[in-house]
Write an enzyme that holds these catalytic residues in place. Sequence first.
Site, PDB file in Angstrom:
ATOM      1  N   HIS A 195       0.836  -1.209   0.000  1.00  0.00           N
ATOM      2  CA  HIS A 195       0.000   0.000   0.000  1.00  0.00           C
ATOM      3  C   HIS A 195       0.871   1.259   0.000  1.00  0.00           C
ATOM      4  O   HIS A 195       0.570   2.235  -0.685  1.00  0.00           O
ATOM      5  CB  HIS A 195      -0.887   0.037   1.250  1.00  0.00           C
ATOM      6  CG  HIS A 195      -1.861  -1.094   1.370  1.00  0.00           C
ATOM      7  ND1 HIS A 195      -1.733  -2.081   2.323  1.00  0.00           N
ATOM      8  CD2 HIS A 195      -2.978  -1.391   0.667  1.00  0.00           C
ATOM      9  CE1 HIS A 195      -2.729  -2.936   2.199  1.00  0.00           C
ATOM     10  NE2 HIS A 195      -3.500  -2.553   1.206  1.00  0.00           N
TER      11      HIS A 195
ATOM     12  N   GLN B  91      -8.758  -6.275 -10.916  1.00  0.00           N
ATOM     13  CA  GLN B  91      -9.378  -5.074 -10.338  1.00  0.00           C
ATOM     14  C   GLN B  91      -8.905  -3.823 -11.092  1.00  0.00           C
ATOM     15  O   GLN B  91      -9.713  -2.949 -11.432  1.00  0.00           O
ATOM     16  CB  GLN B  91      -9.014  -4.978  -8.850  1.00  0.00           C
ATOM     17  CG  GLN B  91      -9.378  -3.663  -8.191  1.00  0.00           C
ATOM     18  CD  GLN B  91      -9.198  -3.726  -6.692  1.00  0.00           C
ATOM     19  OE1 GLN B  91     -10.060  -4.228  -5.988  1.00  0.00           O
ATOM     20  NE2 GLN B  91      -8.089  -3.221  -6.188  1.00  0.00           N
TER      21      GLN B  91
ATOM     22  N   LEU C  44       3.210  -9.101  -1.292  1.00  0.00           N
ATOM     23  CA  LEU C  44       2.695  -8.662   0.014  1.00  0.00           C
ATOM     24  C   LEU C  44       1.174  -8.606  -0.044  1.00  0.00           C
ATOM     25  O   LEU C  44       0.598  -8.127  -1.015  1.00  0.00           O
ATOM     26  CB  LEU C  44       3.255  -7.288   0.379  1.00  0.00           C
ATOM     27  CG  LEU C  44       4.767  -7.207   0.549  1.00  0.00           C
ATOM     28  CD1 LEU C  44       5.171  -5.791   0.952  1.00  0.00           C
ATOM     29  CD2 LEU C  44       5.264  -8.209   1.585  1.00  0.00           C
TER      30      LEU C  44
ATOM     31  N   LYS D 241      -0.923  -5.966  -8.283  1.00  0.00           N
ATOM     32  CA  LYS D 241      -1.187  -7.179  -7.495  1.00  0.00           C
ATOM     33  C   LYS D 241      -2.608  -7.676  -7.762  1.00  0.00           C
ATOM     34  O   LYS D 241      -2.838  -8.883  -7.892  1.00  0.00           O
ATOM     35  CB  LYS D 241      -0.985  -6.845  -6.014  1.00  0.00           C
ATOM     36  CG  LYS D 241      -1.680  -7.744  -5.016  1.00  0.00           C
ATOM     37  CD  LYS D 241      -0.927  -9.041  -4.849  1.00  0.00           C
ATOM     38  CE  LYS D 241      -1.437  -9.875  -3.698  1.00  0.00           C
ATOM     39  NZ  LYS D 241      -2.859  -9.897  -3.503  1.00  0.00           N
TER      40      LYS D 241
HETATM   41  P1  PAJ Z   1      -6.790  -3.395  -0.600  1.00  0.00           P
HETATM   42  O1  PAJ Z   1      -6.778  -4.879  -0.697  1.00  0.00           O
HETATM   43  O2  PAJ Z   1      -6.580  -2.741   0.731  1.00  0.00           O
HETATM   44  O3  PAJ Z   1      -5.721  -2.848  -1.593  1.00  0.00           O
HETATM   45  C1  PAJ Z   1      -5.578  -1.456  -1.796  1.00  0.00           C
HETATM   46  C2  PAJ Z   1      -4.629  -1.238  -2.962  1.00  0.00           C
HETATM   47  O4  PAJ Z   1      -3.339  -1.748  -2.624  1.00  0.00           O
HETATM   48  C3  PAJ Z   1      -5.078  -1.957  -4.240  1.00  0.00           C
HETATM   49  O5  PAJ Z   1      -4.897  -1.103  -5.365  1.00  0.00           O
HETATM   50  C4  PAJ Z   1      -4.138  -3.150  -4.285  1.00  0.00           C
HETATM   51  O6  PAJ Z   1      -3.905  -3.649  -5.592  1.00  0.00           O
HETATM   52  C5  PAJ Z   1      -2.870  -2.538  -3.693  1.00  0.00           C
HETATM   53  N1  PAJ Z   1      -1.929  -3.567  -3.202  1.00  0.00           N
HETATM   54  C6  PAJ Z   1      -2.177  -4.559  -2.303  1.00  0.00           C
HETATM   55  N2  PAJ Z   1      -1.081  -5.335  -2.147  1.00  0.00           N
HETATM   56  C7  PAJ Z   1      -0.130  -4.822  -2.973  1.00  0.00           C
HETATM   57  C8  PAJ Z   1       1.232  -5.174  -3.277  1.00  0.00           C
HETATM   58  N3  PAJ Z   1       1.830  -6.217  -2.696  1.00  0.00           N
HETATM   59  N4  PAJ Z   1       1.889  -4.414  -4.187  1.00  0.00           N
HETATM   60  C9  PAJ Z   1       1.302  -3.355  -4.790  1.00  0.00           C
HETATM   61  N5  PAJ Z   1       0.023  -2.967  -4.531  1.00  0.00           N
HETATM   62  C10 PAJ Z   1      -0.674  -3.690  -3.649  1.00  0.00           C
HETATM   63  O7  PAJ Z   1      -8.032  -3.480  -3.310  1.00  0.00           O
HETATM   64  C11 PAJ Z   1      -8.711  -3.071  -2.385  1.00  0.00           C
HETATM   65  O8  PAJ Z   1      -8.196  -2.830  -1.128  1.00  0.00           O
HETATM   66  C12 PAJ Z   1     -10.182  -2.757  -2.540  1.00  0.00           C
HETATM   67  O9  PAJ Z   1     -10.755  -3.631  -3.481  1.00  0.00           O
HETATM   68  C13 PAJ Z   1     -10.481  -1.283  -2.948  1.00  0.00           C
HETATM   69  C14 PAJ Z   1      -9.863  -0.929  -4.314  1.00  0.00           C
HETATM   70  C15 PAJ Z   1      -9.949  -0.328  -1.876  1.00  0.00           C
HETATM   71  C16 PAJ Z   1     -12.018  -1.068  -3.071  1.00  0.00           C
HETATM   72  O10 PAJ Z   1     -12.651  -1.385  -1.888  1.00  0.00           O
END
Ligand code: PAJ
Length: 284
Positions: free
Chosen positions: A41, A157, A188, A153
């Site tokens: 994140h 989406q 991650l 990741k």
């Molecule tokens: P969440 O799973 O909290 O992820 C928030 C954002 O962080 C997403 O864009 C996701 O692709 C990104 N992310 C998570 N792990 C990652 C990693 N290891 N490397 C790079 N980016 C990473 O995705 C969501 O929330 C929800 O579906 C949301 C878009 C907020 C809608 O509710």
Amino acid sequence: MQTFRDLPSLDTGLSALRADVSGSGTRIAMVPTMGALHAGHMALVEEARRHADHVVVSIFVNPTQFGPNEDLAAYPRREAADAAMLEAAGVAILWAPTVDVMYPAGFASSIHVARVSEGLDGAIRPGHFDGVATVVAKLFGQVRPDVACFGEKDYQQLAVIRRLVADLDLRVEIVGVPTKRDTDGLALSSRNAYLDDGQRVMAVALPEMLVMTGEALRSGLDVPTALQEATGHLLGSGFDSVDYVVLCDAQSLTPLTALDRPARLLAAARIGATRLIDNIAVNP
Ligand code: PAJ
């Protein structure tokens, strides 16, 4: 950093940000999240800073994107620690609406992004991407960012959101950010915390399989054989089941039977009760 939980105070905070820089060119970047923040994140937050004067991060565990048998109640909630990380990263506003603010009584709308949301995770998690598309459209309406960052990741989406923004003329620039990985290659994810020590060691088979399969495809192995071997590798390495391993067109996510254009190799598999997803680019 200011934290807001209702729309009137968010509007006041956003107006102050937009008035902050002289002239009318203040750019706001947004990073939507569900909290339990990790370095993946924070990579999005860093990228967001490069695109704008101010960064707004949302934390909202969106009930409409969880299926009836999924982990909504158990989803980790750590807002104090999250807020400290965001403050240290120079985020201007934390937007953390309550469920009542997001879905007040009478709420009746849902956005379905046809085709790109329907295969892969969309087939296995019915309604999931409708929940994501609807909440992201709402978040964009609330914050009105110039640019928003999403992780590769969650590649499907990202593709759904690109389609949504193009189709509904949402005027937000969407930036995809490469997947942040642990030192052994595992992407991650907040769901990695559900793995015990033995499962965590086995989980590395997922990114290893993607790299190996990508190389095999580039060196000419036919797609059906490569995908069959990929599934076998996961099951042989301790995964309990494989939801899919698919080679898709990088934009439309239509499944491919030959590596004849820019493609994405995507996989979802389970260790015990934990479902992991990952993907990599594969170019001819
Ligand atoms: P969440 O799973 O909290 O992820 C928030 C954002 O962080 C997403 O864009 C996701 O692709 C990104 N992310 C998570 N792990 C990652 C990693 N290891 N490397 C790079 N980016 C990473 O995705 C969501 O929330 C929800 O579906 C949301 C878009 C907020 C809608 O509710």
